[in-house]
Design a protein around this motif. Structure first.
Motif, PDB file in Angstrom:
ATOM      1  N   SER A   1     -13.842  25.342  15.377  1.00  0.00           N
ATOM      2  CA  SER A   1     -13.196  26.150  14.799  1.00  0.00           C
ATOM      3  C   SER A   1     -13.130  27.575  15.375  1.00  0.00           C
ATOM      4  CB  SER A   1     -13.864  26.619  13.375  1.00  0.00           C
ATOM      5  OG  SER A   1     -15.179  27.055  13.506  1.00  0.00           O
ATOM      6  N   ALA A   2     -12.074  28.188  15.083  1.00  0.00           N
ATOM      7  CA  ALA A   2     -11.757  29.573  15.509  1.00  0.00           C
ATOM      8  C   ALA A   2     -11.185  30.539  14.696  1.00  0.00           C
ATOM      9  CB  ALA A   2     -10.789  29.347  16.803  1.00  0.00           C
ATOM     10  N   GLY A   3     -11.303  31.818  14.853  1.00  0.00           N
ATOM     11  CA  GLY A   3     -10.532  32.857  14.328  1.00  0.00           C
ATOM     12  C   GLY A   3      -9.405  33.233  14.566  1.00  0.00           C
ATOM     13  N   TYR A   4      -8.753  33.984  13.824  1.00  0.00           N
ATOM     14  CA  TYR A   4      -7.191  34.522  14.247  1.00  0.00           C
ATOM     15  C   TYR A   4      -7.349  35.159  15.244  1.00  0.00           C
ATOM     16  CZ  TYR A   4      -5.636  33.734   9.352  1.00  0.00           C
ATOM     17  OH  TYR A   4      -4.994  33.248   8.500  1.00  0.00           O
ATOM     18  N   PHE A   5      -6.528  34.656  16.558  1.00  0.00           N
ATOM     19  CA  PHE A   5      -6.109  35.359  17.767  1.00  0.00           C
ATOM     20  C   PHE A   5      -7.453  35.150  18.792  1.00  0.00           C
ATOM     21  CE2 PHE A   5      -3.352  37.917  15.033  1.00  0.00           C
ATOM     22  CZ  PHE A   5      -2.408  37.181  15.218  1.00  0.00           C
TER      23      PHE A   5
ATOM     24  N   CYS B   1     -10.778  26.438  21.837  1.00  0.00           N
ATOM     25  CA  CYS B   1      -9.516  26.910  22.248  1.00  0.00           C
ATOM     26  C   CYS B   1      -8.938  25.607  23.180  1.00  0.00           C
ATOM     27  CB  CYS B   1      -9.717  27.883  23.274  1.00  0.00           C
ATOM     28  SG  CYS B   1     -10.132  29.520  22.088  1.00  0.00           S
ATOM     29  N   GLY B   2      -9.182  24.547  23.099  1.00  0.00           N
ATOM     30  CA  GLY B   2      -8.689  23.473  23.712  1.00  0.00           C
ATOM     31  C   GLY B   2      -9.695  22.996  24.963  1.00  0.00           C
ATOM     32  N   GLY B   3      -9.025  22.599  26.001  1.00  0.00           N
ATOM     33  CA  GLY B   3      -9.754  22.354  27.375  1.00  0.00           C
ATOM     34  C   GLY B   3      -9.069  22.344  28.626  1.00  0.00           C
ATOM     35  N   ALA B   4      -9.902  22.653  29.419  1.00  0.00           N
ATOM     36  CA  ALA B   4      -9.301  22.944  30.833  1.00  0.00           C
ATOM     37  C   ALA B   4      -8.968  21.846  31.501  1.00  0.00           C
ATOM     38  CB  ALA B   4     -10.317  23.682  31.603  1.00  0.00           C
ATOM     39  N   THR B   5      -7.930  21.666  32.332  1.00  0.00           N
ATOM     40  CA  THR B   5      -7.578  20.422  33.088  1.00  0.00           C
ATOM     41  C   THR B   5      -8.619  20.261  34.024  1.00  0.00           C
ATOM     42  OG1 THR B   5      -5.167  20.841  32.979  1.00  0.00           O
ATOM     43  CG2 THR B   5      -6.129  19.575  34.844  1.00  0.00           C
TER      44      THR B   5
ATOM     45  N   ASN C   1     -16.499  14.630   9.357  1.00  0.00           N
ATOM     46  CA  ASN C   1     -17.577  15.690   9.129  1.00  0.00           C
ATOM     47  C   ASN C   1     -16.675  16.644   7.983  1.00  0.00           C
ATOM     48  OD1 ASN C   1     -19.617  18.056   9.357  1.00  0.00           O
ATOM     49  ND2 ASN C   1     -20.579  16.340   9.809  1.00  0.00           N
ATOM     50  N   SER C   2     -17.688  17.011   6.773  1.00  0.00           N
ATOM     51  CA  SER C   2     -17.058  17.750   5.881  1.00  0.00           C
ATOM     52  C   SER C   2     -17.274  19.261   6.313  1.00  0.00           C
ATOM     53  CB  SER C   2     -17.706  17.765   4.367  1.00  0.00           C
ATOM     54  OG  SER C   2     -19.099  18.030   4.810  1.00  0.00           O
ATOM     55  N   GLY C   3     -18.062  19.721   7.219  1.00  0.00           N
ATOM     56  CA  GLY C   3     -18.019  21.062   7.787  1.00  0.00           C
ATOM     57  C   GLY C   3     -16.710  21.743   8.153  1.00  0.00           C
ATOM     58  N   ALA C   4     -16.594  22.891   7.674  1.00  0.00           N
ATOM     59  CA  ALA C   4     -15.276  23.802   8.024  1.00  0.00           C
ATOM     60  C   ALA C   4     -15.412  24.353   9.310  1.00  0.00           C
ATOM     61  CB  ALA C   4     -15.103  24.800   6.972  1.00  0.00           C
ATOM     62  N   THR C   5     -16.692  24.831   9.559  1.00  0.00           N
ATOM     63  CA  THR C   5     -16.943  25.329  10.874  1.00  0.00           C
ATOM     64  C   THR C   5     -18.237  24.658  11.784  1.00  0.00           C
ATOM     65  OG1 THR C   5     -18.663  26.987  10.012  1.00  0.00           O
ATOM     66  CG2 THR C   5     -16.300  27.698  10.170  1.00  0.00           C
TER      67      THR C   5
ATOM     68  N   HIS D   1      -8.215  28.309  12.875  1.00  0.00           N
ATOM     69  CA  HIS D   1      -8.357  26.659  12.327  1.00  0.00           C
ATOM     70  C   HIS D   1      -9.675  26.276  12.055  1.00  0.00           C
ATOM     71  CE1 HIS D   1      -8.536  26.767  16.851  1.00  0.00           C
ATOM     72  NE2 HIS D   1      -9.386  25.812  16.741  1.00  0.00           N
ATOM     73  N   SER D   2      -9.966  25.433  11.183  1.00  0.00           N
ATOM     74  CA  SER D   2     -11.193  24.690  10.865  1.00  0.00           C
ATOM     75  C   SER D   2     -11.670  23.824  12.015  1.00  0.00           C
ATOM     76  CB  SER D   2     -11.391  24.287   9.657  1.00  0.00           C
ATOM     77  OG  SER D   2     -10.786  24.977   8.630  1.00  0.00           O
ATOM     78  N   SER D   3     -12.851  23.606  12.004  1.00  0.00           N
ATOM     79  CA  SER D   3     -13.453  22.378  13.156  1.00  0.00           C
ATOM     80  C   SER D   3     -12.868  21.067  12.518  1.00  0.00           C
ATOM     81  CB  SER D   3     -14.893  22.332  12.750  1.00  0.00           C
ATOM     82  OG  SER D   3     -15.551  23.404  13.267  1.00  0.00           O
ATOM     83  N   SER D   4     -12.151  20.415  13.526  1.00  0.00           N
ATOM     84  CA  SER D   4     -11.568  19.261  13.591  1.00  0.00           C
ATOM     85  C   SER D   4     -12.397  17.826  13.493  1.00  0.00           C
ATOM     86  CB  SER D   4     -10.450  19.124  14.510  1.00  0.00           C
ATOM     87  OG  SER D   4     -11.011  18.736  15.926  1.00  0.00           O
ATOM     88  N   TRP D   5     -13.522  17.895  14.150  1.00  0.00           N
ATOM     89  CA  TRP D   5     -14.560  16.825  14.483  1.00  0.00           C
ATOM     90  C   TRP D   5     -13.503  15.723  14.987  1.00  0.00           C
ATOM     91  CZ3 TRP D   5     -18.452  19.544  14.170  1.00  0.00           C
ATOM     92  CH2 TRP D   5     -18.579  20.378  13.206  1.00  0.00           C
ATOM     93  N   HIS D   6     -12.574  16.244  15.800  1.00  0.00           N
ATOM     94  CA  HIS D   6     -11.454  14.995  16.303  1.00  0.00           C
ATOM     95  C   HIS D   6     -12.060  13.821  17.108  1.00  0.00           C
ATOM     96  CE1 HIS D   6      -7.965  13.979  18.860  1.00  0.00           C
ATOM     97  NE2 HIS D   6      -7.275  14.583  18.115  1.00  0.00           N
TER      98      HIS D   6
END
Length: 460
Positions: free
Chosen positions: A195-199, A248-252, A383-387, A207-212
């Motif tokens: 998850s991450a806050g605005y900007f 914030c994603g991932g580095a190449t 997972n149900s956690g938002a953060t 955005h909330s945590s995705s548990w992608h």
């Protein structure tokens, strides 16, 4: 350059449980008598004479009550072992006879039932005839045992439907701030949440945590026939979580090292991978030409015998502009919906190799109002956690991120059946054994919709 995770998160779920019967193992016959099959050697009298076979059955059964029932089309004799006789002792008597080539029980088998996982009935992507992947027919040939699939993603959050499927992975996020776990690279690929806050991430919204990564892993290898949750495509395989995507994603640079390590290559400062993966799933990407850094890492993995499966991307654009799906030596996967059309978000183009179910749960507005269709997404572990991590759950997502692990799971089934398969042969078999999309595809969806049963059967 940061590469964002590909896959739109959908938070709505359904809660109706569908219970299916477990697959039954073959069992010897039971009751007052049992039957056995006897194959005689060529030249033996009982091989051609029913009278001789009947007399032999009587001699080998106690109280001389064994009898010949009939001849099989193979020439073998079907013998009934009478009540009061020990089937084991009768079979032993046949085995000790030099005139007998083989003897075996006349087993009773059961229809192959659906897994008993409670949410299996919602996994249309595995079994529906219209646009499912035709997975159940492959399970009587292979379940992926002996194969490790690396999920290079957000890491893994604990889930009971995956706990027994996971082998040691690694956290390759070198930026401690992006990692959100208080440090850089380490041997713990646990997902603390992305998850991450605005900007906080350039100009991106919160955005909330995705548990992608956990969702992807469940599609590949969730425990199956365990009376709960969902079924994994290659439930006999193991998942290796390799963490590269943070808030914030991932580095190449991190992703390239992860590809190398997961496939058994050497990465400076990182311990050797004791369980190298034969399959890598990359449900991630960014808008760019194929970077040499990605291509070199992919080439190295393929040279070590690892098949690299990549999500095509969710921009409804030509995949040629999105990396690493546009790199060479990968299996680039587009997404289809439940009707068998190319999903509205899926990238397309000449560099797509195959298409797999990715789901489509967008809002639809008609005279009755606005509705959503979570049942048309891809249900998997979450997972149900938002953060931060909370209770485990199951929810549907949609995206090419969901399509890619369908193919990675199928590759695990293939490699388990024939470990000597090379990545090039795997790709060739995948493409040669697809079926046409039952719906429409504009722009190019590769050779078609992957078919697990057909593909596994083609593995000699």
């Amino acid at each position: 350059m940061l590469a964002a995770a590909v896959g739109a998160a959908v938070s709505m779920g359904v809660s109706v449980a569908v219970v299916a019967a477990p697959t039954a193992a073959a069992q010897p016959q039971s009751g007052p008598s049992a039957r056995i099959i006897v194959g005689y050697r060529a030249g033996a009298a009982a091989a051609v004479s029913d009278t001789a076979a009947a007399q032999d059955a009587g001699r080998k059964s106690s109280r001389a009550q064994g009898k010949l029932l009939r001849r099989l089309s193979t020439g073998a004799a079907l013998v009934e072992v009478a009540d009061g006789s020990s089937v084991a002792s009768v079979m032993a008597a046949y085995r000790s006879d030099p005139a007998v080539a083989y003897v075996e029980p006349d087993l009773v088998v059961q229809p192959l039932a659906a897994p008993n996982d409670t949410e299996y009935g919602k996994q249309w992507d595995l079994y529906e005839p219209t646009a499912g992947m035709n997975v159940p027919g492959a399970w009587d040939q292979t379940t992926g045992t002996g194969v490790t699939v690396a999920v290079i993603d957000t890491g893994y959050v604990a889930h009971s439907d995956l706990a027994g499927q996971v082998v040691a992975g690694y956290d390759f996020i070198s930026d401690a701030s992006n990692a959100k776990d208080g440090n850089g690279r380490d041997a713990d690929p646990s997902d603390p949440g992305d998850s991450a806050g605005y900007f906080e991430c350039f100009l991106q919204p919160s955005h909330s945590s995705s548990w992608h990564g956990t969702h992807v892993a469940g599609t590949i290898a969730a425990a199956t026939n365990n009376g709960k949750g969902v079924a994994g495509i290659a439930f006999g395989a193991k998942v290796q979580p390799v963490r590269v995507l943070g808030r914030c994603g991932g580095a190449t640079s991190d992703i390239a090292d992860a590809i190398t390590w997961a496939s058994g290559g050497t990465v400076s400062g990182v311990p050797a991978n004791r369980t190298p993966a034969k399959v890598i799933n990359l449900s991630l990407g960014g808008q760019s030409s194929c970077l040499a850094t990605y291509q070199n890492a992919i080439n190295g993995a393929v040279s070590r015998g690892t098949t690299v499966v990549v999500a095509a991307g969710n921009s409804n654009a030509d995949v040629s502009g999105f990396t690493p799906a546009n790199c060479n030596n990968v299996v680039a996967v587009a997404a289809s919906n439940r009707a068998g059309n190319r999903a509205f978000y899926s990238n397309f183009g000449a560099k797509i190799d195959v298409t797999a179910p990715g789901g489509e749960t967008r809002r639809e507005t008609d005279a009755s109002g606005t509705t959503t269709t979570p049942e048309n997404g891809i249900l998997s572990t979450l997972n149900s956690g938002a953060t931060t991590p909370a209770a485990e759950t199951y929810k549907p997502y949609m995206g090419t991120s969901m399509a890619a692990p369908h193919v990675a799971g199928l590759v695990a089934l293939m490699v388990a059946k024939k470990p000597a398969l090379t990545p090039a042969t795997v790709e060739s078999l995948l493409k040669a054994n697809t079926r046409p999309l039952p719906g429409t595809c504009t722009g190019g969806c590769g050779t078609g919709l992957v078919d697990a049963t057909k593909t596994v059967q083609a593995v000699s």
